[in-house]
Motif scaffolding. Structure first.
Motif: not given
Length: 159
Positions: A109-131
């Motif tokens: 989820a983190y990698v998918a969000e990082f590819i989508r947003t190009r921001q580590a903090s946004a990717a982490w938030r997305g991964a945590m929301a998915a979790g």
């Protein structure tokens, strides 16, 4: 049904409950099938017990997807992130049994969000929301299966 038969059904229900917490087995289905087998053997009023338990499991399955979907929509996490997380989680399960599923899901989820947003903090938030959505679904499914198991136990004691 003899006591040893009831104990086998109880063990199968327990395995199903564990399958929800450690997603190796289809937990809700195992709980429902265990109660179905019990009802088929016992007969009579046991079918009503099965109907109530099955209804609880089905309602729990529907509710978990609705609630998780709303959570993900409000968090802005697309379905693709969940799919990638799920695929990486399945691979992770075979690399590191049981815990690899959770780690792989979050990593995917983190990698998918990082590819989508190009921001580590946004990717982490997305991964945590998915979790969090995954934990919510697990909790709802477990609650429904526990209610079904309680219905079965009440029926087994009464019948």
């Amino acid at each position: 049904m003899p006591l040893w038969g009831e104990l086998i059904v109880a063990a199968a229900i327990g395995a199903g409950l564990l399958g929800i917490v450690f997603p190796v087995l289809p937990g809700g289905i195992i709980v429902g099938l265990s109660i179905l087998v019990w009802a088929a053997i016992v007969g009579g009023w046991a079918w009503l017990v099965f109907a109530v338990a099955a209804t609880l499991i089905v309602v729990g399955e529907v509710v978990k997807y609705v609630v998780a979907g709303k959570h993900l929509t409000s968090s802005g996490v697309p379905n693709g992130t969940i799919v990638v997380g799920g695929v990486v989680g399945i691979v992770g399960f075979f690399v590191i049994p049981v815990i690899g599923l959770f780690l792989g899901f979050i990593l995917g989820a983190y990698v998918a969000e990082f590819i989508r947003t190009r921001q580590a903090s946004a990717a982490w938030r997305g991964a945590m929301a998915a979790g969090k959505a995954a934990l919510i679904t697990m909790g709802i499914e477990l609650f429904a299966a526990l209610l079904a198991a309680g219905v079965w136990l009440s029926g087994a004691i009464a019948l």
